[in-house]
Design a protein around this motif. Structure first.
Motif, short mmCIF file in Angstrom:
data_model
loop_
_atom_site.label_atom_id
_atom_site.label_comp_id
_atom_site.label_asym_id
_atom_site.label_seq_id
_atom_site.Cartn_x
_atom_site.Cartn_y
_atom_site.Cartn_z
N GLY A 118 98.38 -23.75 -58.82
CA GLY A 118 97.94 -24.17 -60.14
C GLY A 118 98.91 -23.69 -61.18
O GLY A 118 100.02 -23.23 -60.86
N PRO A 119 98.53 -23.77 -62.46
CA PRO A 119 99.41 -23.31 -63.53
C PRO A 119 99.80 -21.84 -63.33
O PRO A 119 98.97 -21.01 -62.94
N GLY A 120 101.05 -21.54 -63.61
CA GLY A 120 101.57 -20.20 -63.38
C GLY A 120 100.76 -19.10 -64.03
O GLY A 120 100.48 -18.07 -63.40
N GLU A 121 100.33 -19.30 -65.29
CA GLU A 121 99.59 -18.23 -65.96
C GLU A 121 98.24 -17.99 -65.31
O GLU A 121 97.74 -16.87 -65.28
N ARG A 122 97.66 -19.02 -64.72
CA ARG A 122 96.37 -18.86 -64.05
C ARG A 122 96.54 -18.14 -62.71
O ARG A 122 95.70 -17.32 -62.33
N CYS A 123 97.61 -18.45 -62.00
CA CYS A 123 97.90 -17.72 -60.76
C CYS A 123 98.18 -16.25 -61.05
O CYS A 123 97.74 -15.36 -60.31
#
Length: 106
Positions: free
Chosen positions: A65-70
């Motif tokens: 998923g989006p990098g910040e969410r990972c």
């Protein structure tokens, strides 16, 4: 020949899709760790993947998923109020492969 450097995590503000694979070691099996990891991934949102007990006592977590969410999920795995006792987390970053429907417990 020099080995190539390991892939670096995305910047904290990155919306670009990534794949996080993390291995969590410690007392993390038989305590609801996979269930809580799934719940956290769903609460963070926009993550697909799974949490899996491994034969050596660790839990493997794959999230795309989006990098910040990972990164948010990784921070929780390392420092959050997880069940059991986390002694360490090893991770690798890669490009997403797809093929996941939501976030599963395996």
């Amino acid at each position: 020949m020099c080995p190539s450097p390991p892939p670096q995590p995305p910047p904290a503000d990155s919306a670009a899709p990534v794949r996080l694979t993390a291995w969590v070691r410690g007392h993390v099996q038989g305590v609801g760790f996979r269930w809580h990891t799934r719940a956290r991934a769903l609460a963070i949102g926009e993550l697909r993947g799974f949490a899996l007990n491994t034969a050596d006592g660790r839990v493997q977590v794959v999230a795309e998923g989006p990098g910040e969410r990972c990164l948010s999920l990784l921070r929780w795995l390392r420092e959050g109020d997880t069940p059991g006792r986390v002694e360490g987390v090893t991770e690798i970053w890669d490009t997403p492969r797809g093929g996941y429907e939501g976030f599963a417990i395996r």
